[in-house]
Enzyme design. Structure first.
Site, short mmCIF file in Angstrom:
data_model
loop_
_atom_site.label_atom_id
_atom_site.label_comp_id
_atom_site.label_asym_id
_atom_site.label_seq_id
_atom_site.Cartn_x
_atom_site.Cartn_y
_atom_site.Cartn_z
N ASP A 346 20.90 44.07 -46.99
CA ASP A 346 21.11 44.42 -48.44
C ASP A 346 20.18 43.48 -49.03
OD1 ASP A 346 22.54 46.51 -49.97
OD2 ASP A 346 23.09 44.16 -50.37
N GLU A 383 15.98 45.72 -47.50
CA GLU A 383 15.73 46.63 -49.05
C GLU A 383 15.29 45.27 -49.85
OE1 GLU A 383 18.90 49.40 -51.45
OE2 GLU A 383 19.55 46.95 -51.03
#
Length: 436
Positions: A346, A383
């Protein structure tokens, strides 16, 4: 002073600095904790998660229980399931990255299980005052008793991989899932849906955060559903177990991984190493803040306030040697102990920032993950952006890193719903986004 054995009563020996965390040994447990600037460390042993006071407390003597920046102690006649926590004293100098609070009970950052008593209060971890009766606590875990039944990981090539992104709590929550009521929203519930995943042609599930999070980390009157706010990086979220129990959750998760592997489906974890549930300077002190704040978070060197490249109140100081080691240790744990097959990071671009928040050309953490031999068979997916404008899709570091293409997602969606002016962008995305 050393406490000696007496029958089955607990006793202590000096202990060892390695490994970090709580390690189950033949006759007890070794505890080891990093804190460079602490002046006093006390280990508390509790009878249960609900305990308002400890059964035993051991103040660590720096001349016996400290080497370098590590505090450690061996406690005999305890083992798997022992509930514990620390109190750590030291200077309060936020501008120097120090926020010690001797009144707060802290969990072990290497905890493999965390418990919440019935009196748990996030608010009591904020501001002055003791919170022992309302604190979360760590649990000693022995990982040695699970039977993997010699089931092997599938190891699909990326070209043949079809990933299903899944929220563990939401996937089987509704009665329409067909899962028995007692297993809805759990790891066990997913096992019942493996035939459904196979029917869709799924080769990997990407589980949205399963690291323990605080459901109370939300605006008043609401709960944290998504879990993108970890308390630590090793413990499994207890709320995803049938028994809602932190120890049961470990074996339930392992069983899920084993059965998905048996069905030729890999397990990828969505991991959050860019921030934690402790929030900014107005947030609670659960762990990292009260141990060595500046080693774990990027802070303003004049005010001591937290940098917020994550958009969630704080930003992990991921290229500090201590946190970098912890992240690698956590990844090793999920691969070697929990048998997962990969990770989706993330806001991975946060992990490219140095201790001042500046993007690095050769970020040590990302290169370490890329070249680590324990992780060499895993899928690693970035990401490749953060909440402060750093966007690295098409230019992310490393030889093995893969990237989620956010532009593909957005432009395909816009074309699908009929937005004007999207045909050329749609064509570019289907061709592999040559513009980036």
């Amino acid at each position: 002073m050393m406490e000696l054995a007496h029958g089955n009563e607990v006793y202590t020996w000096p202990g060892e600095a390695f490994p970090l965390g709580a390690s189950v040994k033949q006759n007890g447990v070794n505890f080891s904790l990093y804190s460079k600037d602490a002046t006093r460390v006390t280990l508390h042993l509790f009878a249960s998660a609900d305990a308002a006071s400890p059964q035993h407390s051991f103040e660590l003597n720096p001349s016996i229980h400290k080497r370098g920046h590590y505090w450690f102690i061996f406690v005999g006649n305890i083992g798997h399931g022992q509930v514990y926590g620390f109190q750590v004293d030291g200077p309060w100098l936020p501008e120097k990255g120090l926020r010690f609070d001797k009144d707060k009970v802290l969990i072990d950052p290497y905890s493999q299980a965390i418990c919440f008593g019935r009196n748990y209060s996030r608010e009591r971890a904020i501001g002055p005052g003791r919170n022992m009766d309302a604190s979360m606590k760590s649990i000693v875990v022995d990982q040695s008793d699970f039977d993997w039944q010699d089931v092997m990981a599938p190891r699909h090539s990326l070209n043949d991989t079809v990933i299903y992104e899944m929220h563990v709590g939401g996937f089987t929550k509704h009665p329409s899932s067909g899962v028995d009521k007692g297993k809805r929203g759990t790891f066990a519930g997913i096992i019942d849906k493996i035939p459904y995943l196979k029917e869709m042609g799924v080769t990997a599930v990407e589980l949205m955060p399963v690291q323990q999070f605080d459901v109370n980390d939300a605006p008043q009157g609401r709960q944290n559903y998504w879990g993108y706010s970890p308390i630590n990086f090793f413990a499994v979220h207890a709320g995803y177990s049938v028994e809602n129990d932190p120890l049961a959750a470990i074996n339930e998760f392992k069983t899920l991984v084993r059965e998905l592997h048996r069905a030729d489906i890999e397990v990828i974890l969505d991991v959050v190493f860019n921030h934690t549930a402790e929030g900014d300077e107005n947030g609670p002190t659960f762990c990292f803040k009260g141990l060595q704040n500046g080693a774990y978070y990027i802070t303003d060197k004049e005010t001591g306030n937290y940098a917020n490249y994550s958009g969630c109140g704080n930003t992990c100081n991921a290229n500090h040697s201590v946190l970098r080691r912890m992240i690698i240790d956590a990844l090793h744990f999920w691969v070697t102990e929990m048998h997962v097959d990969g990770f989706r990071f993330d806001l991975a671009s946060v992990l490219a920032r140095d201790s001042n928040g500046h993007p690095m050309k050769e970020p040590p953490l990302l290169w370490t993950i890329d070249t680590d031999p324990i992780l060499c068979s895993t899928k690693i997916i970035a990401e490749a952006w953060d909440a402060a404008g750093l966007y690295q899709v098409g230019s992310f570091i490393g030889d093995r890193w893969n990237e989620w293409n956010g532009k593909y997602r957005d432009d395909i969606r816009a074309f699908w719903r009929g937005d004007s002016g999207t045909v050329s962008r749609f064509a570019s995305r289907v061709l592999g986004s040559p513009d980036i």
